[in-house]
Design a protein around this motif. Sequence first.
Motif, mmCIF file in Angstrom:
data_model
loop_
_atom_site.group_PDB
_atom_site.id
_atom_site.type_symbol
_atom_site.label_atom_id
_atom_site.label_comp_id
_atom_site.label_asym_id
_atom_site.label_seq_id
_atom_site.Cartn_x
_atom_site.Cartn_y
_atom_site.Cartn_z
ATOM 1 N N TYR A 29 51.791 12.153 -2.176
ATOM 2 C CA TYR A 29 52.547 13.368 -2.790
ATOM 3 C C TYR A 29 54.104 13.331 -2.237
ATOM 4 C CZ TYR A 29 47.696 15.306 -3.037
ATOM 5 O OH TYR A 29 46.366 15.408 -3.078
ATOM 6 N N LEU A 62 55.999 20.859 -4.754
ATOM 7 C CA LEU A 62 55.741 19.566 -5.192
ATOM 8 C C LEU A 62 56.630 18.999 -6.180
ATOM 9 C CD1 LEU A 62 53.190 17.670 -4.797
ATOM 10 C CD2 LEU A 62 52.250 18.792 -6.536
ATOM 11 N N GLN A 116 47.381 10.031 -7.801
ATOM 12 C CA GLN A 116 46.249 10.019 -7.711
ATOM 13 C C GLN A 116 45.697 8.605 -7.391
ATOM 14 O OE1 GLN A 116 44.822 12.601 -6.495
ATOM 15 N NE2 GLN A 116 45.354 14.521 -7.589
ATOM 16 N N ASP A 160 38.546 13.938 0.142
ATOM 17 C CA ASP A 160 38.997 14.443 1.317
ATOM 18 C C ASP A 160 40.302 15.167 0.947
ATOM 19 O OD1 ASP A 160 39.683 13.531 4.805
ATOM 20 O OD2 ASP A 160 39.889 15.410 3.645
ATOM 21 N N THR A 161 40.390 16.467 0.510
ATOM 22 C CA THR A 161 41.473 17.033 0.124
ATOM 23 C C THR A 161 42.472 17.294 1.192
ATOM 24 O OG1 THR A 161 40.434 19.154 0.467
ATOM 25 C CG2 THR A 161 40.400 18.226 -1.702
ATOM 26 N N GLU A 162 42.078 17.159 2.400
ATOM 27 C CA GLU A 162 43.007 17.246 3.464
ATOM 28 C C GLU A 162 44.160 16.286 3.583
ATOM 29 O OE1 GLU A 162 41.659 16.730 7.347
ATOM 30 O OE2 GLU A 162 43.568 16.271 8.448
ATOM 31 N N ALA A 163 45.341 16.598 3.710
ATOM 32 C CA ALA A 163 46.657 15.787 3.555
ATOM 33 C C ALA A 163 47.389 15.662 4.718
ATOM 34 C CB ALA A 163 47.707 16.421 2.518
ATOM 35 N N PHE A 164 47.808 14.240 4.805
ATOM 36 C CA PHE A 164 48.611 13.805 6.306
ATOM 37 C C PHE A 164 50.133 13.740 5.707
ATOM 38 C CE2 PHE A 164 44.670 13.077 8.790
ATOM 39 C CZ PHE A 164 43.740 12.963 8.015
ATOM 40 N N TYR A 182 39.626 24.827 -1.717
ATOM 41 C CA TYR A 182 39.979 24.310 -0.437
ATOM 42 C C TYR A 182 41.115 24.876 0.251
ATOM 43 C CZ TYR A 182 36.753 20.763 -2.263
ATOM 44 O OH TYR A 182 35.535 20.054 -2.863
ATOM 45 N N PHE A 199 43.538 25.519 3.577
ATOM 46 C CA PHE A 199 44.242 24.930 4.680
ATOM 47 C C PHE A 199 45.315 25.804 5.513
ATOM 48 C CE2 PHE A 199 42.404 20.676 3.675
ATOM 49 C CZ PHE A 199 42.447 20.788 2.247
ATOM 50 N N TYR A 258 48.610 24.818 8.059
ATOM 51 C CA TYR A 258 49.348 23.762 8.863
ATOM 52 C C TYR A 258 50.435 24.293 9.518
ATOM 53 C CZ TYR A 258 47.585 20.189 5.474
ATOM 54 O OH TYR A 258 46.891 19.093 4.934
ATOM 55 N N LYS A 295 40.948 23.871 8.263
ATOM 56 C CA LYS A 295 40.720 23.852 7.018
ATOM 57 C C LYS A 295 39.047 24.542 6.670
ATOM 58 C CE LYS A 295 38.528 19.165 7.431
ATOM 59 N NZ LYS A 295 39.002 17.631 7.221
ATOM 60 N N PHE A 328 36.305 24.592 3.573
ATOM 61 C CA PHE A 328 35.920 23.902 2.154
ATOM 62 C C PHE A 328 34.598 24.699 1.806
ATOM 63 C CE2 PHE A 328 38.839 20.912 2.706
ATOM 64 C CZ PHE A 328 38.396 19.587 3.026
ATOM 65 N N ASN A 335 43.953 23.536 -2.330
ATOM 66 C CA ASN A 335 43.998 22.244 -3.097
ATOM 67 C C ASN A 335 42.813 22.456 -3.996
ATOM 68 O OD1 ASN A 335 43.909 19.853 -3.848
ATOM 69 N ND2 ASN A 335 44.123 18.793 -1.693
ATOM 70 N N LEU A 346 47.937 19.731 -4.061
ATOM 71 C CA LEU A 346 48.077 20.645 -2.664
ATOM 72 C C LEU A 346 49.259 21.424 -2.696
ATOM 73 C CD1 LEU A 346 46.851 21.156 0.166
ATOM 74 C CD2 LEU A 346 48.356 19.397 0.881
#
Lengths: 112, 110
Positions: free
Chosen positions: A33, A45, A50, A98-102, B32, B34, B36, B49, B51, B94, B98
Motif C-alpha cells: 500500500y 490511500l 494485492q 492477515d489484514t494487519e499492515a506493517f 477487522y 485496528f 495504530y 487488533k 477480528f 480493513n 486498509l
Amino acid sequence: DGGITQSPKYLFRKEGQNVTLSCEQNLNHDAMYWYRQDPGQGLRLIYYSQIVNDFQKGDIAEGYSVSREKKESFPLTVTSAQKNPTAFYLCASSAPGDTEAFFGQGTRLTVV
Amino acid sequence: AQSVTQPDIHITVSEGASLELRCNYSYGATPYLFWYVQSPGQGLQLLLKYFSGDTLVQGIKGFEAEFKRSQSSFNLRKPSVHWSDAAEYFCAVNDYKLSFGAGTTVTVRA
C-alpha cells in the motif's frame, strides 16, 4: 531483520519534476500500500496492490503512478500532475489472510 | 463504502490519568479493526487488533480496546497514561483495503 524500507527519508524536488519514492519489503507479503499523510487528515490511500503485476487506485490516485513488477518492491511516482505533492508518504505491506499492515518509516517529500 | 471516524482531534490528559480515544466505523459486516500509534516523523506501530471473538482486546503498552457492534465503535483505553504515550493515534478498518481515521493527537501534561 524483516521489514519495510522506504528511501530516501527526506526528498526535495523542484515543482514540475517527477519523483519516485522507493518501498522494499522482505516480509514475503503479497499486498502493498501507499498512503499520503497531511496534518489533520490522517492517512489517505493512494494505490494498493494485492499481487504482483496488479494494482488498484485508492482514494487519491490522481497525479500518482505505481508499478508492481516484483513482489518485494512497490515504487510510487509523484508526477507533475499532482497539484500539492508536499507531504509525508508511508508504504505498508500485509500477508494473505492477515489484514494487519506493517509500515515503513516514511518519506517526507518537499516540492519547492 | 467503509469509513472510520475519530471524533476527537486532540486530547490532553494528565500523567497517571485514564485515557479513552473514540472510534466509530461504518461497514456492513463485522470488520477487522485496528489501533495504530505514530510518533512524530515515524511510521505506524500496531497497538492491537480485533477480528472476532472476545470483544475486549488487549494490546501492547497497556492499551485495550472494546468492540461494540451495537454502537459501531472500537474505543481505545489506557487506565494510567505515561508521558511516553504522547503521540498520534489512528483507528483503522480493513476489508479488502486498509482505511484510516483522521487521527487523535494525545498530549500528556506532567
